[in-house]
Design an enzyme around this catalytic site. Structure first.
Site, mmCIF file in Angstrom:
data_model
loop_
_atom_site.group_PDB
_atom_site.id
_atom_site.type_symbol
_atom_site.label_atom_id
_atom_site.label_comp_id
_atom_site.label_asym_id
_atom_site.label_seq_id
_atom_site.Cartn_x
_atom_site.Cartn_y
_atom_site.Cartn_z
ATOM 1 N N HIS A 120 0.700 -1.174 0.294
ATOM 2 C CA HIS A 120 0.189 0.183 0.260
ATOM 3 C C HIS A 120 0.942 1.567 -0.030
ATOM 4 O O HIS A 120 2.182 1.060 0.328
ATOM 5 C CB HIS A 120 -0.793 0.110 1.160
ATOM 6 C CG HIS A 120 -0.014 -0.428 2.258
ATOM 7 N ND1 HIS A 120 0.178 1.411 3.214
ATOM 8 C CD2 HIS A 120 0.052 -1.066 3.259
ATOM 9 C CE1 HIS A 120 0.798 1.014 4.157
ATOM 10 N NE2 HIS A 120 0.831 -0.912 4.526
ATOM 11 N N ASP A 402 3.920 -4.451 3.815
ATOM 12 C CA ASP A 402 5.981 -4.738 3.485
ATOM 13 C C ASP A 402 5.587 -6.090 4.129
ATOM 14 O O ASP A 402 6.802 -6.791 4.111
ATOM 15 C CB ASP A 402 6.563 -3.181 4.647
ATOM 16 C CG ASP A 402 5.631 -3.637 6.422
ATOM 17 O OD1 ASP A 402 4.898 -3.871 6.323
ATOM 18 O OD2 ASP A 402 6.082 -2.362 7.493
#
Length: 497
Positions: A120, A402
């Site tokens: 994102h 992540d």
């Protein structure tokens, strides 16, 4: 005589004004930092600056929360790891020129499919530093506010019309774009939206305009889109998709909800994966408590905010400080003092050192192999089906975190890859040799850079002129068999137990 005297008077007045202007510029260099930070722009120590633009009347009227970052010069990489340089790369500020190698292949190769995994975009912190004011960031999308993108206004208008999309599970209840004047915890910012509008633009230029991966009358069956159940991942995916397929038909869009951040779907039962993760977390803790300078920094910061050191550490201050840094917002201050750039540098430097040790100890790699097998297997299987002439999606998008991309990078052997920045993209391309149609190849790109021959399964491949890419068979064999050798197993089921 009167005219001459007036002319001399005007000259003297002009000289006086010029002298005063130069004097103000000179003495402003010696203002205390606290006074400098009250000006419209401030520069973080150690970062070279290209220029400081003049502010328009509209910008003058904006509050401090909308101050724009002065773009540092990132063209020259420092010889040794530098925390501020690495932090700037992590921020991924839109507008920095980037080289993109997506879609590059010999003329006799045909692009058959593309699978993209993204992190994102820029978000508001997930954690708050105790007893400090939260970063003042506006999450309402405003095309006239920087950073922006030429398609931002159209993107907003199109998202309003998205009721006909098929959004799986909880995704249907999430907003399609950020809209809070004071960002909520973890909310995607305008910067995050713009980052993925640029990502989609890059993919469109390389895959649609250049290689015609999708025809103008593409169907829903040609796309596969999956997102975790967070608004920031859904919105990031939609931003990239809109820029990739401007004005797309909402009726053709179907987005699957992935409940797991590692995209393991129905194959998440893996006790040994959890064991390796716990071992890695113990390594992280042991490495952190050995860092005397880091501990002193936490103690100092805890005194500033007036809380016990353990409470400050538990609040994960780097997450909040990165938001201040990326948005050029002054670090928190209290009556006891201020958290400053030196505190930030120490914590960021430790992160860099921890990444290095993580690669050396290999515990994380064993976790990564088991964590990412379901996702990599899905990727390889889709490529296999297409190479065999079977029907499958030609464009797949996984909008993730992540903690999704980082283990994938580790699992495929990209040990030199940086930790996933905001809006990082990892791309898997499938190619066919048009002169020998049974030959299929894979290319892997990370943030636009071709990293195919840095992977563990293709590092030793001899790149002859007739076979300049990595054979698909090497990737498939790695996913189906070889990746379990590191944990002394021959299958995912056995490796997990």
């Amino acid at each position: 005589m009167l005219l001459r005297n007036r002319f001399i008077l005007l000259l003297a007045l002009a000289a006086l004004l010029a002298f005063l202007s130069l004097s103000l510029q000179f003495f402003s260099r010696w203002l205390p930092v606290s006074m400098q930070l009250k000006t419209h722009h401030h520069v973080l120590p150690g970062l070279p600056v290209r220029f400081i633009p003049a502010m328009s009347e509209r910008e003058e009227a904006l509050s401090a929360k909308n101050r724009k970052r002065i773009m540092p010069d990132l063209l020259t990489e420092p010889s040794a790891p530098d925390p501020l340089y690495e932090a700037n790369l992590y921020c991924n500020t839109p507008g920095v020129a980037e080289r993109s190698m997506e879609g590059h292949a010999p003329h006799n190769f045909k692009l058959l499919s593309v699978q993209v995994m993204i992190r994102h975009g820029d978000r508001y912190p997930l954690y708050a530093i105790p007893k400090t004011k939260r970063p003042d960031i506006d999450c309402v999308l405003e095309p006239d506010r920087k950073p922006s993108h030429p398609s931002l206004a159209d993107f907003i208008n199109h998202m309003v019309k998205g009721s006909e999309a098929q959004l799986d599970g909880t995704l249907s209840s999430l907003p399609r774009f950020p809209s809070h004047s004071q960002c909520e915890m973890g909310e995607l910012t305008q910067t995050g939206v713009v980052q993925h509008l640029y990502n989609g633009q890059i993919l469109r230029e390389n895959y649609l305009k250049k290689h015609k991966l999708l025809s103008k009358d593409w169907t829903a069956k040609q796309l596969y889109i999956e997102s975790t159940g967070k608004s920031r991942t859904l919105q990031s995916g939609l931003a990239l998709l809109y820029s990739f397929l401007p004005g797309f038909d909402w009726k053709k869009i179907s987005i699957k909800h992935q409940w797991s951040s590692i995209f393991c779907s129905s194959h998440c039962d893996c006790p040994m994966r959890n064991h390796y993760l716990e071992e890695e977390q113990r390594r992280q803790y042991s490495y952190r408590i050995k860092n005397v300078q880091l501990e002193k920094t936490y103690i100092d910061m805890a005194k500033v905010v007036g809380v016990p050191t353990r409470l400050l550490r538990a609040s994960n201050p780097i997450d909040s400080l990165l938001c201040h840094f990326c948005h050029n917002v002054t670090f928190p201050c209290t009556k006891n003092g201020c958290i400053d750039i030196e505190h930030f540098k120490v914590i960021k430097a430790h992160q860099i050192e921890d990444e290095r040790e993580r690669h050396e100890k290999q515990l994380y790699n064993k976790y990564a192999l088991l964590a990412t097998y379901p996702l990599l297997n899905q990727t390889a299987s889709r490529m296999q089906r297409i190479s065999e002439g079977k029907k499958a999606e030609v464009f797949a998008l996984y909008s993730a975190h992540d903690v999704t991309l980082s283990p994938v990078l580790s699992a495929i052997g990209l040990t030199e890859a940086r930790f996933p920045r905001f809006a990082a993209r990892l791309v898997f391309e499938l190619w066919q040799n048009t002169e020998k149609q049974k030959e299929h190849y894979v290319r892997i790109l990370y943030n636009g850079e071709d990293v195919t021959f840095q992977t563990s399964f293709c590092r030793e491949h001899q790149r002859r002129s007739s076979r300049p890419l990595c054979p698909l068979s090497k990737f498939v064999n790695f996913v189906k068999k070889e990746m379990f050798s590191a944990v002394n197993s021959t299958s995912y089921y056995d490796a997990c137990r």
